[in-house]
Design an enzyme around this catalytic site. Structure first.
Site, short mmCIF file in Angstrom:
data_model
loop_
_atom_site.label_atom_id
_atom_site.label_comp_id
_atom_site.label_asym_id
_atom_site.label_seq_id
_atom_site.Cartn_x
_atom_site.Cartn_y
_atom_site.Cartn_z
CE LYS A 367 -2.47 -0.78 3.65
NZ LYS A 367 -1.79 -2.04 4.07
CB THR A 369 5.03 0.34 -2.93
OG1 THR A 369 5.80 -0.22 -1.87
CG2 THR A 369 5.90 0.47 -4.15
NE ARG A 391 0.09 3.67 8.82
CZ ARG A 391 -0.12 2.38 9.06
NH1 ARG A 391 -0.45 1.98 10.27
NH2 ARG A 391 0.02 1.49 8.09
CE LYS A 402 5.24 -3.40 7.48
NZ LYS A 402 5.85 -2.23 6.89
CB ALA A 621 -3.51 -0.70 11.74
CG PHE A 652 -3.58 -4.06 9.58
CD1 PHE A 652 -2.25 -4.36 9.32
CD2 PHE A 652 -3.98 -3.98 10.90
CE1 PHE A 652 -1.35 -4.61 10.35
CE2 PHE A 652 -3.08 -4.22 11.94
CZ PHE A 652 -1.77 -4.53 11.66
CG PHE A 741 4.54 -9.00 -6.62
CD1 PHE A 741 5.08 -9.59 -5.48
CD2 PHE A 741 3.76 -7.87 -6.45
CE1 PHE A 741 4.85 -9.04 -4.21
CE2 PHE A 741 3.53 -7.32 -5.20
CZ PHE A 741 4.08 -7.90 -4.07
CD1 TRP A 770 9.21 -2.30 -5.63
CD2 TRP A 770 9.79 -3.51 -7.42
NE1 TRP A 770 10.31 -3.05 -5.28
CE2 TRP A 770 10.69 -3.81 -6.37
CE3 TRP A 770 9.95 -4.16 -8.65
CZ2 TRP A 770 11.72 -4.72 -6.50
CZ3 TRP A 770 10.98 -5.07 -8.80
CH2 TRP A 770 11.87 -5.35 -7.72
#
Length: 917
Positions: A367, A369, A391, A402, A621, A652, A741, A770
């Site tokens: 999200k 990205t 955020r 992460k 979240a 999320f 992807f 990306w």
């Protein structure tokens, strides 16, 4: 030339100066009236900075100010003041927004280069600074000022009996800026200038040949009348500090000084007008940074480091921020002051775009990205003003499992090291504030347990110099107790007892300490074991810093005052009599506001393509609402303009982050979204279509790397369909963004887009940001633009006046797809207690797993036929929501066997960081 003719010429100039003075006064008065029609509160102000107590200059300008309608203030330094004294005072005047013009009534020797360079050119109404003099010489007066005396001299010359165009004007004396300004204006008016000195042996011959003579800095010098050609103009000018009136010519009493004062006030009004104009919305002049994507795509850190960000002050100027609205933290990031909201209060908001996602795999679906890629496409490729609001990431996941949260590939916030690490210290401020509350709780319990009412009262309200008085925060506590007294001596013993005893129940303290590190061994700790704590032992624990209620407050506050009030309302525990105890009861809320006063300002950064980003707040979240700050969104919506776009992200899946964004954040902010961008990946859709489990750190099963249209279709018709329906519950159109992807096939991508539109999405498009940056999301940006142009019918899911249980049930049934809810006895007791305390009208913030629409993480797709169990119900009163717990929620992550920090290192020579991702 006889004395009689000389007197006649002098009298003509006096009358002329009076007439011209009246014209300038009248035009300036009209300009003020026009200004005050646009802004009734505006009042132009001239500041006179002088050495000594001489009031002559003040009186001349005061008289002029009364005629015109502006204010004057006088700052008198010591007669022997030095350069440092002058500079110190100038800096104060520069920063005072009420001051529109500064006049340096100082000896010539005191007006040094340092003083001139300190004087703000926008307030230099004498036009003597290097910058303003350069503007005058270039003929660019759109920002600079003509020296008032030079304007007055030119005025008299241009209105002389005989036209002086093409004639010769002799300038005598006055070396420096004044002579240069007069010469420049005269020559620009078509006259020829010659210069001479008082000591020149040929002065008499030069005067006798000139058509006009301007005597600058006359002092006690004298030009005999016999030197002046018949019909020639002669103008005398004295230094501002010169008091001698013996020279025969246009001295202060003859009107030149009044005319100069009139032009000075005109410059003040002009400065005020420019200041007002500068407060208006400024169109963007954004310079995009060029990307040259490589194949294969390098690491995030390599990509970030290869792009040199623009200086943050340059970025700020490009997007219409004023220099005084910026607080730089190094070269590439800065805090933005909330005064922008007041300046642009009449500016219409831009379009408000929310990026949400389908229920994710444990790997995340990109999200952040997509958010960055979308704004890069909007601004750098579609040439539309756009802002991303993200955020701030916690350092716990950054060093844990992460990694960072700056986006990825060619859609990142840069510098990514600064984004992912300390940034501007907001999380540290939250940690300090949170732990100050925790320390205050334990200290208060200790002191109440070991002191009498009288001893407590004497220490809480000490006598200082024989006077005992309550602090403002103590008076607030007295008022909440119903005690309307302000004299400490007037309290009864019963009132003293109520005032000094919070009587916190140790078993019902809800406040924990925090640290911004994943540390599982702090989840449960024992405090008070030292002998100095006198047996006040209790069990407590640590949360990760971003789980603090103070973080949620930062994200939901819409002003400094609102944040302060919310901090005061935070409930930290319950008294033995069952009353909620707040931070204000502890007396600590004012100190918390002080610790948070800088954290409330959003941080300005930029993407790889030089488009602006606000990074601000990062609440969990699950137990909080998982969105960036209201203030960042509000600032961005004003800055982008009516046709611009603000893109923000919800944590999320849409069932959690988006639902909370609408029901909590939009209630707090009053803002209404235009479009939801729903992020989906082929990988996550295969999981929801029946694919095998996905685990962080483990290789993906073949089902996720090989084409499998059946799994993709299953995920689309279950989870994707449900998330689109959830957005439609709120009346907001949905554009699906398929985050591509390298293992995705074209057939899989096309299938997702086809089914998404069948399920009600306004559009669905693949995104390649990306690998390609903003260019890879240009089609998505166009679709968002089109969707945002259509009217939306936003509505909340529930009325906050509904009972707490009914609000929970509404979310469970309509969002998650549950048949019903089941409250534990503790949860039922808590809802009754919150209703009794007056908290029943707060919105709901569900704390539930993000890995399923249900409460069962292994149930993928769109589960039905389940009852949602509510284990407990808690409240964040300062933040302003009730949060029911569905299952067990961890607020302190742990480190894995091999944390990210194994790969993070620093080169001691270059200071370059490696291993961040």
């Amino acid at each position: 030339m006889c004395c009689r003719h000389y007197l006649k010429t002098w009298l003509h100039h006096v009358l002329l100066s009076v007439f011209q003075h009246m014209k300038v006064v009248q035009s300036t008065r009209e300009a003020i009236v026009t200004l005050q029609k646009r802004n009734p509160a505006i009042q132009p102000l001239l500041a006179i900075l002088q050495a000594g107590e001489d009031d002559s200059m003040l009186e001349i300008n005061k008289k002029m100010a009364v005629k015109i309608g502006l204010n004057i203030t006088q700052i008198c330094l010591a007669k022997e003041c030095n350069e440092d004294d002058i500079v110190e005072e100038l800096l104060k005047l520069n920063d005072d927004p009420k001051v529109h013009g500064i006049y340096l009534h100082l000896p010539r020797g005191s007006i040094t280069s340092r003083v001139l360079n300190t004087l703000k050119p926008e307030k230099d109404i004498e036009g003597i600074s290097d910058l303003n003099m350069g503007r005058l010489i270039r003929g660019d007066l759109s920002k600079g000022f003509v020296p008032p005396l030079a304007s007055a001299v030119l005025d008299l010359l241009e209105n002389h009996d005989a036209p002086l165009e093409g004639k010769t004007v002799l300038l005598v004396g006055g070396e420096g800026p004044l002579q240069l300004a007069v010469q420049c204006l005269i020559e620009r008016s078509g006259m020829v200038t010659l210069k001479s000195h008082w000591s020149s042996k040929t002065l008499q011959a030069q005067v006798m040949q000139a058509d006009a003579v301007v005597l600058l800095d006359v002092g006690n010098m004298y030009v005999p009348p016999t030197w002046i050609r018949p019909g020639a103009a002669i103008i005398y000018s004295k230094p501002a500090l010169e008091k001698d009136e013996s020279a025969f010519g246009l001295s202060s009493k003859s009107g030149l000084e009044s005319l100069t004062a009139a032009y000075r006030t005109q410059n003040v009004v002009r400065s005020c007008s420019r200041w007002l104009k500068g407060q208006e919305y400024r169109p963007w002049h954004l310079r995009s940074l060029k990307l040259q994507p490589l194949t294969p795509v390098p690491s995030d850190l390599e990509i970030s480091r290869a792009q040199i960000p623009k200086p943050v002050d340059q970025l700020a100027e490009e997007i219409g921020l004023l220099p005084e609205e910026l607080e730089a933290y190094g070269r590439s990031k800065a805090k933005v002051r909330l005064s922008v909201l007041e300046r642009l209060q009449s500016q219409p908001n831009g379009k408000y775009i929310l990026v949400a996602g389908i229920t994710p795999t444990p790997l995340g679906e990109g999200k952040s990205t997509v958010t960055v890629g979308l704004v890069q496409a909007l601004s750098a490729h579609l040439k539309l003003n756009s802002f991303a609001c993200l955020r701030q990431p916690s350092q716990g996941p950054t060093f844990g499992v992460k990694g960072g949260a700056a986006g990825g590939g060619y859609a990142q916030v840069i510098p990514m090291e600064e984004f992912n690490l300390h940034l501007t210290g907001d999380i540290h401020a939250i940690t300090a504030a949170n732990n100050l509350v925790a320390a205050a709780i334990d200290a208060r319990m200790l002191h109440e347990a070991t002191q009498s009412d009288k001893a407590l009262f004497n220490r809480l309200v000490p006598s200082v110099n024989g006077v005992r008085k309550f602090s403002p925060i103590q008076i607030s506590r007295l008022q909440r107790l119903g005690i309307r007294k302000t004299d400490p001596a007037s309290l009864t013993p019963e009132e003293i007892n109520a005032f000094v005893r919070l009587d916190l129940d140790p078993s019902k303290i809800t406040w924990q300490r925090v640290v911004d590190t994943n540390d599982r061994f702090l989840r449960k700790i024992t405090v008070g074991q030292a002998s100095s704590e006198k047996g006040q032992i209790r069990e407590t624990g640590f949360d990760i810093a971003v789980a603090s209620e103070i973080m949620a407050i930062l994200a939901l506050a819409d002003s400094l005052e609102d944040m302060k009030n919310r901090l005061a309302r935070m409930v930290v525990g319950t008294s033995r009599s069952g009353q909620p105890i707040t931070a204000e009861d502890l007396g600590v809320s004012g100190a918390l506001a002080v610790l948070m006063k800088d954290a409330i300002k959003p941080t300005l950064m930029q993407t790889l393509e030089g488009t602006p980003v606000f990074v601000h707040a990062g609440p969990f979240a699950n137990i909080a609402h998982g969105n960036s700050s209201v203030l960042a969104d509000k600032l961005a919506l004003k800055l982008v303009g009516q046709d611009g776009f603000v893109v923000t992200e919800a944590g999320f899946g849409a069932d959690i982050g988006m639902e909370k964004f609408f029901n909590i954040k939009c209630r707090a902010s009053g803002l209404r979204p235009s479009v939801v961008v729903l992020v989906a990946t082929v990988r996550a859709l295969k999981m929801h279509g029946g694919g095998p489990n996905v685990s962080a750190g483990a290789p993906l099963p073949r089902e996720y790397t090989d084409e499998n249209l059946s799994l993709v279709a299953g995920g689309c018709r279950s989870n994707l369909r449900k998330q689109i329906q959830i957005a439609h519950l709120f009346g907001v159109p949905v554009v699906v963004a398929v985050n591509v992807f390298k293992t995705d096939t074209q057939a899989e991508i096309d299938l997702v887009c086809q089914i998404a539109k069948e399920c009600g999405a306004s559009d669905a498009l693949p995104c390649n940001h990306w690998a390609q940056g903003g260019r890879g999301s240009s089609e998505l940006a166009q679709a968002v633009k089109e969707a945002a142009s259509k009217p939306s019918d936003f509505q909340f899911l529930y009325n906050t006046e509904m009972p707490i249980v009914e609000k929970i049930r509404t979310i469970a049934q309509r969002v998650y797809g549950a048949d019903d809810i089941e409250l534990s006895p503790e949860a039922k007791s808590k809802t009754d207690y919150y209703h009794q305390q007056g908290y029943g009208s707060l919105p709901i913030c569900m704390a539930k797993t993000h890995l399923s629409l249900s409460h069962m993480p292994d149930k993928k797709g769109a589960p039905t036929g389940f009852v949602l169990p509510i284990r407990d119900v808690r409240a964040s009163i300062g933040a302003g929501f009730i949060y029911p717990l569905v299952g067990t929620m961890s607020t302190m992550p742990g480190l894995p066997t091999r944390p990210c920090f194994y790969d993070i290192d620093l080169d001691p020579v270059t200071e370059e960081i490696t291993g961040l991702f």
